[in-house]
Design a protein around this motif. Structure first.
Motif, PDB file in Angstrom:
ATOM      1  N   ASN A   4      15.735   4.481  27.104  1.00 53.96           N
ATOM      2  CA  ASN A   4      14.718   4.293  25.728  1.00 53.96           C
ATOM      3  C   ASN A   4      15.224   4.969  24.787  1.00 53.96           C
ATOM      4  O   ASN A   4      15.259   4.588  23.592  1.00 53.96           O
ATOM      5  N   TRP A   5      15.618   6.365  25.102  1.00 54.04           N
ATOM      6  CA  TRP A   5      16.111   7.345  24.096  1.00 54.04           C
ATOM      7  C   TRP A   5      17.394   6.608  23.542  1.00 54.04           C
ATOM      8  O   TRP A   5      17.573   6.464  22.248  1.00 54.04           O
ATOM      9  N   ARG A   6      18.365   6.140  24.538  1.00 46.35           N
ATOM     10  CA  ARG A   6      19.544   5.634  23.877  1.00 46.35           C
ATOM     11  C   ARG A   6      19.288   4.233  23.071  1.00 46.35           C
ATOM     12  O   ARG A   6      20.090   4.039  21.864  1.00 46.35           O
ATOM     13  N   ALA A   7      18.296   3.448  23.354  1.00 52.61           N
ATOM     14  CA  ALA A   7      18.210   2.369  22.726  1.00 52.61           C
ATOM     15  C   ALA A   7      17.438   2.904  21.384  1.00 52.61           C
ATOM     16  O   ALA A   7      17.507   1.891  20.277  1.00 52.61           O
ATOM     17  N   PRO A  23      10.896   2.200  41.345  1.00 52.67           N
ATOM     18  CA  PRO A  23      10.475   3.491  40.511  1.00 52.67           C
ATOM     19  C   PRO A  23      10.808   3.617  39.175  1.00 52.67           C
ATOM     20  O   PRO A  23      11.567   3.303  38.648  1.00 52.67           O
ATOM     21  N   ILE A  24       9.573   4.522  38.460  1.00 50.77           N
ATOM     22  CA  ILE A  24       9.886   4.882  37.042  1.00 50.77           C
ATOM     23  C   ILE A  24      10.442   6.143  37.156  1.00 50.77           C
ATOM     24  O   ILE A  24       9.913   6.914  37.810  1.00 50.77           O
ATOM     25  N   THR A  25      11.703   6.442  36.583  1.00 47.46           N
ATOM     26  CA  THR A  25      12.344   7.581  36.736  1.00 47.46           C
ATOM     27  C   THR A  25      13.069   8.303  35.433  1.00 47.46           C
ATOM     28  O   THR A  25      12.716   7.495  34.428  1.00 47.46           O
ATOM     29  N   TRP A  26      13.883   9.360  35.444  1.00 48.06           N
ATOM     30  CA  TRP A  26      14.358   9.936  34.392  1.00 48.06           C
ATOM     31  C   TRP A  26      15.309   8.638  33.514  1.00 48.06           C
ATOM     32  O   TRP A  26      15.331   8.872  32.648  1.00 48.06           O
ATOM     33  N   ARG A  27      15.858   7.968  34.488  1.00 45.91           N
ATOM     34  CA  ARG A  27      16.766   6.696  33.844  1.00 45.91           C
ATOM     35  C   ARG A  27      16.240   5.885  32.896  1.00 45.91           C
ATOM     36  O   ARG A  27      16.640   5.525  31.911  1.00 45.91           O
ATOM     37  N   ASP A  28      14.822   5.572  33.085  1.00 45.39           N
ATOM     38  CA  ASP A  28      14.015   4.998  32.032  1.00 45.39           C
ATOM     39  C   ASP A  28      13.712   5.638  30.848  1.00 45.39           C
ATOM     40  O   ASP A  28      14.119   5.073  29.814  1.00 45.39           O
ATOM     41  N   ILE A  29      13.458   6.922  31.015  1.00 46.45           N
ATOM     42  CA  ILE A  29      13.517   7.683  29.582  1.00 46.45           C
ATOM     43  C   ILE A  29      14.756   7.785  29.033  1.00 46.45           C
ATOM     44  O   ILE A  29      15.044   7.746  27.635  1.00 46.45           O
ATOM     45  N   LEU A  51       9.475   1.618  27.985  1.00 50.97           N
ATOM     46  CA  LEU A  51      10.119   0.148  28.776  1.00 50.97           C
ATOM     47  C   LEU A  51      11.065   0.410  29.849  1.00 50.97           C
ATOM     48  O   LEU A  51      11.461   1.404  29.777  1.00 50.97           O
ATOM     49  N   PRO A  52      11.315  -0.638  30.710  1.00 48.30           N
ATOM     50  CA  PRO A  52      12.061  -0.401  31.951  1.00 48.30           C
ATOM     51  C   PRO A  52      13.704  -0.339  31.254  1.00 48.30           C
ATOM     52  O   PRO A  52      13.996  -1.090  30.485  1.00 48.30           O
ATOM     53  N   ALA A  53      14.169   0.857  31.894  1.00 45.52           N
ATOM     54  CA  ALA A  53      15.765   0.739  31.793  1.00 45.52           C
ATOM     55  C   ALA A  53      16.314  -0.559  31.931  1.00 45.52           C
ATOM     56  O   ALA A  53      17.357  -0.874  31.377  1.00 45.52           O
TER      57      ALA A  53
END
Length: 573
Positions: free
Chosen positions: A157-160, A148-154, A215-217
């Motif tokens: 991406n922010w950290r990267a 699933p696409i979740t808050w962890r992906d967001i 993009l995926p975490a």
């Protein structure tokens, strides 16, 4: 988020930068019957309105199910992540868009609406004096491995992309560097993002129209993953299409409709991207080998489109412009006075007339780095540096210590010899190099053209700072304040000129955080004035959005500020 690069046919994005070889605010209606919007009549000499769209728009019910769409790209990429600094070339971005999540849809006026395939809701508010954006995801959305696409992906991406860890190499940090935290909301499908400073264009984040898809975490959570997971591979996707095959031998990328896609069923069965030299694209289109030709300022290609049976010209006024980048990292161009002299040694009027002759596109010089002439707020801030003035160019070179010695200027025994990298198969760039050679000779500058072979222009030369001069197009986005930041701020990996100043950075930051259109416009123009002083990028002209298309191809073409809804692209019955 930035601009993209393109070859002649060349391009920048006003959000995350797209580079192509060959930005935006305003509103008006666009045609919905396959004709161009008002002001975009083929054959007319006027420039289309920025809000024009010409895509042969049709409802899905009027299209036939199935079929293969063949498209041309100028490069078979090495880095397939569009949010990596080496993935900003327009070919990489084009392949990525049918494959990766975009949280918003952009219309002809650049207005953003939530894309329900990925996002149920997104809203910004002020809490305790700080901007907070809450992203509520569609729980049906998932990556191609079923995750699933979740808050962890967001969060990943922010950290990267927030610029805090130099081991990551993002194409842009715009917006992300203003975020203080990303936290889980009411459940795994909600992310709460808190900003240190206001960011008016927060809708550019996770937005393909700004070249900033999610993009995926699992592929970006560490610097090594972020930098290498998409090298020569596209391991995970989450779009209406998925990758069937990357074929470096055939120089093709084949996408197929993803049967696990949870949104509207794609009308097409597959999309095949064919990497080829730009000059070969017109022949491929005329023979029916490709269905859509991004022609840009190529007269031979434009004539081929008009002479091809069953083809249509699609024309719009987008936020894209052709420009000349001067590499301030080059010892001969490190002095901004020398770069200013190069600007004034160029007869842009003559160069532009040559490039655009016969294209039914006005040969008007562009005198702004951030806005095109048919865009609200456009102003000439060039301080005389846009004017062809060989006498002043010679004076500046003398003052900088480059003295005429015979036909060529020298300093400390070294000739003022500039290497211009020219992409193979790009007639426009070849013509520009020939014209610039003569113009520079008149002021004692020697120009040495260097031909870049297939897939080399960006990967081998521009992205590696191995050039003195390079001409290509910057493709804009609907986000003029934040979209260009990565191309111009100091220390940005996608500032290919390597020129900048604290004044440029401060003005761009003011534009991104401005609370009203007037303040945004004023800050943008202040930034532009400072960009003329540092003299890293010389704008030439607004790049024509001129496309050739199979007449029965629907919902794609000259997009203007709008983005492509890939599940709706198809052929009419």
């Amino acid at each position: 988020m930035g601009r993209r690069l393109q070859h002649h046919r060349t391009a920048l994005l006003a959000g995350l930068t797209a580079l192509t070889l060959s930005l935006a605010l305003c509103s008006c209606s666009s045609g919905t019957d396959g004709t161009a919007a008002a002001g975009a009549v083929p054959g007319a000499t006027g420039m289309p309105k920025l809000t024009s769209v010409d895509i042969n728009a049709h409802d899905r019910g009027r299209l036939r199910q199935g079929g293969t769409l063949n498209l041309a790209i100028a490069q078979f990429s090495h880095q397939w992540s569009p949010i990596h600094t080496d993935g900003t070339e327009s070919s990489t971005v084009a392949v990525a868009k049918p494959l990766l999540p975009t949280f918003f849809r952009s219309d002809a006026a650049g207005t953003q609406t939530v894309n329900p395939a990925y996002l149920q809701e997104a809203h910004a508010e002020v809490r305790d004096g700080r901007q907070v954006v809450t992203w509520t995801l569609n729980p049906k959305a998932h990556w191609s491995d079923g995750t699933p696409i979740t808050w962890r992906d967001i969060e990943a991406n922010w950290r990267a992309m927030n610029g805090k860890d130099p081991a990551y190499r993002p194409s842009s940090t715009s917006g992300f560097e203003l975020v203080d935290s990303v936290e889980r909301g009411k459940d795994d499908f909600q992310a709460v993002m808190t900003f240190d400073r206001p960011f008016s264009e927060w809708q550019s984040m996770f937005n393909s129209a700004a070249n900033a898809p999610l993009l995926p975490a699992s592929k970006v959570a560490t610097p090594d993953l972020f930098n290498s997971a998409y090298l020569d591979a596209i391991p995970l996707t989450a779009g209406p299409f998925k990758v069937d095959r990357l074929d470096p031998a055939a120089q093709t990328v084949t996408l197929v409709a993803d049967p696990t896609w949870w949104g509207d069923k794609p009308m097409l069965d597959r999309i095949v991207f064919h990497a080829m030299l730009p000059d070969a694209m017109r022949t491929a289109f005329a023979k029916g080998a490709i269905d859509l030709l991004d022609n840009g300022p190529d007269l031979a290609g434009y004539q081929a489109i008009r002479n091809t049976k069953g083809a249509a010209v699609r024309r719009a006024g987008g936020p894209d412009f052709r420009q000349l980048t001067l590499n301030a990292r080059s010892p001969q161009l490190a002095d901004p006075t020398v770069r200013q002299a190069v600007f004034q040694a160029i007869n842009r009027d003559a160069l532009i007339r040559t490039d655009l002759n016969g294209l039914d596109w006005p040969a008007v010089p562009l005198n702004n780095h951030l806005l095109v002439a048919n865009q609200n707020g456009y102003r000439d801030n060039s301080l005389g540096l846009s004017r062809f003035d060989p006498a002043e160019a010679a004076r500046k070179l003398d003052a900088a210590g480059w003295k005429l010695d015979g036909d060529v200027r020298k300093k400390d025994g070294r000739e003022l010899d500039l290497r211009m990298v020219v992409p193979a198969g790009v007639t426009v760039a070849q013509n520009e190099a020939a014209a610039l050679t003569k113009m520079f000779k008149d002021v004692g500058i020697k120009l040495t053209p260097v031909t870049a072979g297939p897939n080399e222009f960006f990967d081998t030369y521009v992205n590696r700072n191995d050039f003195d001069l390079a001409a290509y197009a910057l493709l804009g986005t609907p986000f003029p304040a934040s979209g260009s930041r990565a191309s111009y701020v100091q220390g940005s990996a996608t500032n290919r000129a390597g020129a900048g100043s604290p004044a440029v950075d401060a003005a761009l930051d003011r534009a991104a955080g401005a609370s009203d259109a007037g303040s945004t416009s004023e800050a943008i123009n202040q930034a532009d004035g400072e960009l003329w002083k540092v003299a890293g990028v010389l704008p030439l002209y607004q790049r024509p959005q001129l496309y050739g298309a199979r007449a029965d191809l629907a919902n794609i073409g000259a997009q203007g500020l709008s983005d492509i809804v890939w599940e709706n692209v198809g052929f009419t019955r």
